[in-house]
Enzyme design. Structure first.
Site, mmCIF file in Angstrom:
data_model
loop_
_atom_site.group_PDB
_atom_site.id
_atom_site.type_symbol
_atom_site.label_atom_id
_atom_site.label_comp_id
_atom_site.label_asym_id
_atom_site.label_seq_id
_atom_site.Cartn_x
_atom_site.Cartn_y
_atom_site.Cartn_z
ATOM 1 N N HIS A 170 39.725 40.427 40.831
ATOM 2 C CA HIS A 170 40.496 41.649 41.192
ATOM 3 C C HIS A 170 42.023 40.983 40.555
ATOM 4 O O HIS A 170 43.077 41.276 40.772
ATOM 5 C CB HIS A 170 41.105 41.813 42.700
ATOM 6 C CG HIS A 170 39.822 42.401 43.266
ATOM 7 N ND1 HIS A 170 39.435 42.527 44.662
ATOM 8 C CD2 HIS A 170 38.978 43.331 42.959
ATOM 9 C CE1 HIS A 170 38.622 43.221 45.012
ATOM 10 N NE2 HIS A 170 38.158 43.923 43.797
ATOM 11 N N CYS A 224 51.301 42.669 21.182
ATOM 12 C CA CYS A 224 51.170 43.902 20.584
ATOM 13 C C CYS A 224 52.340 44.847 20.907
ATOM 14 O O CYS A 224 52.466 45.766 20.252
ATOM 15 C CB CYS A 224 50.051 44.379 21.047
ATOM 16 S SG CYS A 224 49.841 44.972 22.819
HETATM 17 ZN ZN LIG Z 1 48.520 43.735 24.043
#
Ligand SMILES: [Zn+2]
Length: 279
Positions: free
Chosen positions: A138, A169
């Protein structure tokens, strides 16, 4: 230490569990909330649980994943307690330390008996106790996770001054903790299933393992049979659970994990040192 009529029986089972662990070739451990509450981590649904006493916090928790998807900055403000009725609950949790049950499991890994720990707990206490191979089913409060590329980063790598924190990213990061409605990260789910299919002993501690998909892990191991080439399933829980009643576990060591696991680890050490002495 373990009181009551069952004390003698529990002592026998501790010896039995140690013998079973020492004889295993791929033992794994599943852990749940029962282990954390012994460290003083607040629970959610108990009589004094966070959600029992604060319904607004519970309602907010149900909306958390959607909040992140819709407005990552608002999610973070809520998580850090800078707006609304949120609190820096996760940051409080990070101040808690491991208890004897976490240390006992770390020792069993150190001597090569336990190969991995699959935990439902988000507190990161297994690592604090020194366990190396932990799968956070979890998620954990110690990490942030990118839903886009799956990368994880330590919380301390981010100042959290500018919100939301961003992944390499470019996408926003959330706590690694799996919120309501949020799918279990597939890398963890695959790794945990592969362990359940590979183990010859499963030690279940402080959880009744009734919440799916986590609950599928003991069932998966049990479906591979008992004895011989099958799987030994051992439970350590304060009370009998559906695993006990439905015969999923071979036996239950009833009591606190912090009182039962340390003597089990001691006993395993004893067996291993005797083995060395005669080898
Ligand atoms: Zn990422």
């Amino acid at each position: 230490m373990i009181a009551g009529m069952e004390a003698g029986k529990t002592q026998d089972l501790i010896k039995q569990a140690a013998a079973d662990l020492a004889a295993s070739s791929h033992a794994i451990v599943l852990t749940g909330a029962g282990m954390s509450t012994e460290s003083g981590v607040a629970d959610f649904r108990g009589p004094k649980g966070i959600w029992t006493t604060n319904k607004q916090a519970e309602a907010q928790a149900y909306q958390r994943y959607e909040r992140f998807l819709n407005d990552p900055k608002a999610y973070w403000e809520e998580m850090l307690g800078t707006v609304g009725s949120g609190s820096d609950f996760y940051r409080q949790m990070r101040k808690v330390g491991p208890n004897p049950s976490h240390h006992a499991i770390a020792r069993l890994e150190q001597v090569g008996i336990v190969k991995s720990v699959i935990t439902q707990n988000v507190d990161g206490l297994h690592e604090k106790a020194g366990t190396q191979n932990v799968m956070h089913y979890h998620g954990t409060v110690e990490k942030l996770r990118c839903l886009s590329c799956g990368s994880r980063f330590g919380v301390d790598e981010y100042s959290l001054e500018k919100l939301p924190p961003l992944c390499r990213c470019g996408r926003p990061l959330k706590y690694d903790v799996v919120h309501f409605q949020e799918p279990i990260p597939s890398d963890i789910m695959d790794a945990a299933e592969s362990e359940a299919m590979k183990c010859d002993l499963m030690l279940i501690c402080g959880t009744s393992a009734v919440v799916y998909p986590f609950a599928a892990l003991p069932a998966m191991a049990r479906s591979r049979g008992r004895g011989g080439s099958g799987v030994k399933i051992i439970e350590v829980n304060a009370e009998p659970t559906p695993l006990t009643h439905q015969g999923v576990s071979d036996y239950l060591m009833q009591g606190k994990t912090g009182e039962i696991l340390p003597p089990v680890a001691d006993e395993v050490n004893e067996i291993l040192s005797q083995r060395e002495g005669h080898g």
